[in-house]
Design a protein around this motif. Structure first.
Motif, mmCIF file in Angstrom:
data_model
loop_
_atom_site.group_PDB
_atom_site.id
_atom_site.type_symbol
_atom_site.label_atom_id
_atom_site.label_comp_id
_atom_site.label_asym_id
_atom_site.label_seq_id
_atom_site.Cartn_x
_atom_site.Cartn_y
_atom_site.Cartn_z
ATOM 1 N N LYS A 29 0.844 -1.202 0.000
ATOM 2 C CA LYS A 29 0.000 0.000 0.000
ATOM 3 C C LYS A 29 0.876 1.248 0.000
ATOM 4 O O LYS A 29 0.616 2.214 -0.718
ATOM 5 C CB LYS A 29 -0.923 -0.010 1.225
ATOM 6 N N GLN A 33 1.339 3.271 -3.383
ATOM 7 C CA GLN A 33 0.349 4.328 -3.116
ATOM 8 C C GLN A 33 -1.077 3.864 -3.466
ATOM 9 O O GLN A 33 -1.748 4.411 -4.339
ATOM 10 C CB GLN A 33 0.698 5.593 -3.901
ATOM 11 N N SER A 35 -5.127 2.528 -2.352
ATOM 12 C CA SER A 35 -6.206 2.670 -1.370
ATOM 13 C C SER A 35 -6.351 1.346 -0.626
ATOM 14 O O SER A 35 -5.802 0.315 -1.041
ATOM 15 C CB SER A 35 -7.526 3.007 -2.073
ATOM 16 N N ASN A 36 -7.099 1.358 0.478
ATOM 17 C CA ASN A 36 -7.306 0.124 1.238
ATOM 18 C C ASN A 36 -7.989 -0.944 0.393
ATOM 19 O O ASN A 36 -7.646 -2.127 0.460
ATOM 20 C CB ASN A 36 -8.153 0.416 2.484
ATOM 21 N N SER A 37 -8.993 -0.540 -0.388
ATOM 22 C CA SER A 37 -9.739 -1.517 -1.178
ATOM 23 C C SER A 37 -8.882 -2.108 -2.299
ATOM 24 O O SER A 37 -8.954 -3.312 -2.575
ATOM 25 C CB SER A 37 -11.012 -0.878 -1.759
ATOM 26 N N ASP A 351 -12.117 1.996 3.834
ATOM 27 C CA ASP A 351 -12.129 3.180 2.980
ATOM 28 C C ASP A 351 -13.367 4.032 3.226
ATOM 29 O O ASP A 351 -13.323 5.258 3.130
ATOM 30 C CB ASP A 351 -12.082 2.766 1.502
#
Length: 382
Positions: A29, A33, A35-37, A351
Motif C-alpha cells: 500500500k 500508493q 487505497s485500502n480496497s 475506505d
C-alpha cells in the motif's frame, strides 16, 4: 526415517510463506500508493488460487502421485518469487508474484498432509503432522518479521523477503527431489468435483465449510489490518510496527497452535472450539478500547484465539462425517478461498469509514464460527 521427513517439513515451512500476503497489504500500500480496497486485491489474488486449484490438483495427484504434486507446488511458488526477485517495477508485477506464490501454496497444501503419512514411521503420523503445522506457522511468522529485521538491522528494503524466500524454496526443492516415497493407497474413495458439490447439500457440512471460509478471511483481514490500524489510531509507522503488531499476531498463532495440542489432551475438541471463539471475540472487542497497550495485547489475544480454529473445524467435521473425509478435505481446502473475498470487504469498510471499524468484518466472521461451535456442542450433548 527422520531424514525422510525433513524435506516434507521444509515444504510445510514453504506453505507458510503464502501467509505473507497479510503483511504485504500494508507494505505494498505504501510502496505503490494504493487505497485500502485496491490493496485488498493482494490477498484476493493469492488465496483465490485455493478455490481454483484445490480439487483439480487433488484429481491430478490421484494420477501422478503426491511427490509429483509437491514438486510442482514448489516450482510454481519459486517462479513467482523469481519474478519479484529481479525487481518489482509495478503493482501488476507484484500481483503476478502473489498469484504464483498462492498457487504454489495451494498445490503444496493438497500434497503436504497426505505425503507426510507416506514418509512417517508407524504411529508417528499424527505427531509429525502437528509438528508440520507448527513449522508452517514459523513460515507464516517470517512474513512480518523479515522486512522489519531487514530494515532495522541491515537497512534493507522490505522486498528482500523475496530473495530470502527464493533461497528457502531452492533448498527445499533440492531436498525433495531425491526423496524416495512409497506412496500408500487412499483408504477412502477419491473425492471428485461431483461428490464434493453433492456434500454441500448436507446442512452440517455446508455450515462447517462456511466456518473455514470466513475464518481464513478473518485471519488475513486481521493480519493485513494491524499495521494500518496502528498507524491510523496511534501514528506508528508501518515499516516499524511489524514485530509490534503483525509479528505479535503471528507469534500468538504459533504459540496457540503448540499450546492447543497440549490442551486437547484434557479438553474435548468441541468445548475447546467454543473457548477459542470466546477468546477471539474478546481480542477483537479490545481493539475498540482507545489505548495502545490494550490494542497490542488484543492482537495477541486474537491470535491465541484464532490459532486452533482451522484444525478444530476440520477435525470435528471429519469426526462427525468419517465416511466423507475426502470430500470434506477437498471442500475445506477449497474454502481457503475465503481469504480472497473477506479482506476486500474489510478494505471497503476501511475506505468508507475507518480501519478500526473495518475490524467489525472479522468480528462478524467469528460470531458465525461461534454459532457453528455452539451447534457442534449441542450435537455432542444430544
Amino acid at each position: 526415517m527422520r531424514l525422510r521427513t525433513m524435506p516434507v517439513f521444509l515444504a510445510f515451512l514453504a506453505m507458510g510463506f503464502a501467509d505473507a500476503v497479510g503483511p504485504f497489504v500494508s507494505l505494498a500500500k505504501n510502496e505503490f500508493q494504493l487505497s485500502n480496497s485496491v490493496a485488498s486485491l493482494i490477498p484476493f489474488v493469492g488465496f483465490s488460487m485455493f478455490g481454483l486449484l484445490s480439487v483439480p490438483v487433488g484429481l491430478l495427484q490421484d494420477k501422478k502421485g503426491k511427490k509429483f504434486v509437491l514438486m510442482m507446488g514448489l516450482l510454481v511458488a519459486l517462479l513467482g518469487l523469481l519474478n519479484a526477485s529481479i525487481g518489482l517495477g509495478s503493482f501488476a508485477q507484484f500481483l503476478v508474484t502473489v498469484m504464483l506464490v498462492g498457487a504454489g501454496a495451494a498445490i503444496l497444501q493438497v500434497a503436504g498432509n497426505p505425503i507426510m503419512r507416506d514418509v512417517s514411521e508407524e504411529g508417528k503420523y499424527a505427531r509429525n503432522l502437528s509438528l508440520g503445522q507448527f513449522i508452517k506457522a514459523i513460515g507464516s511468522l517470517s512474513g512480518p518479521m523479515i522486512p522489519v529485521i531487514a530494515a532495522k538491522y541491515f537497512g534493507a528494503d522490505w522486498k528482500v523477503i523475496f530473495l530470502v524466500y527464493t533461497g528457502a524454496l531452492i533448498l527445499t526443492i533440492l531436498a525433495v527431489a531425491p526423496m524416495k516415497v512409497e506412496e500408500k493407497k487412499a483408504e477412502h474413495k477419491a473425492a471428485t468435483l461431483a461428490s464434493c458439490l453433492a456434500l454441500l447439500k448436507n446442512g452440517y457440512a455446508l455450515a462447517m465449510v462456511g466456518a473455514i471460509f470466513v475464518y481464513v478471511g478473518a485471519e488475513v483481514s486481521v493480519s493485513a489490518g494491524i499495521p494500518l490500524f496502528l498507524k491510523e489510531r496511534f501514528g506508528l509507522e508501518i515499516a516499524k510496527v511489524g514485530l509490534l503488531g503483525t509479528g505479535l499476531f503471528f507469534t500468538a498463532l504459533t504459540v496457540g497452535r503448540f499450546s492447543g495440542g497440549v490442551i486437547l489432551n484434557w479438553m474435548s475438541p468441541r468445548k475447546f472450539f467454543l473457548v477459542t471463539c470466546g477468546i477471539s471475540i474478546l481480542g477483537l472487542l479490545g481493539l475498540f478500547i482507545p489505548d495502545q497497550n490494550i490494542a497490542v495485547a488484543s492482537f495477541f489475544l486474537t491470535g491465541i484465539g484464532f490459532a486452533n480454529i482451522f484444525p478444530l473445524v476440520f477435525a470435528i467435521a471429519v469426526e462427525s462425517m468419517p465416511s466423507h473425509v475426502n470430500e470434506l478435505s477437498g471442500l475445506m481446502v477449497t474454502a481457503i478461498v475465503g481469504a480472497a473475498f473477506v479482506p476486500p470487504l474489510t478494505g471497503l469498510v476501511a475506505d468508507g469509514s475507518t480501519v478500526q471499524l473495518s475490524f467489525l468484518v472479522p468480528l462478524a466472521c467469528v460470531l458465525y464460527i461461534t454459532w457453528a461451535a455452539l451447534m457442534n456442542l449441542k450435537t455432542a450433548k444430544a
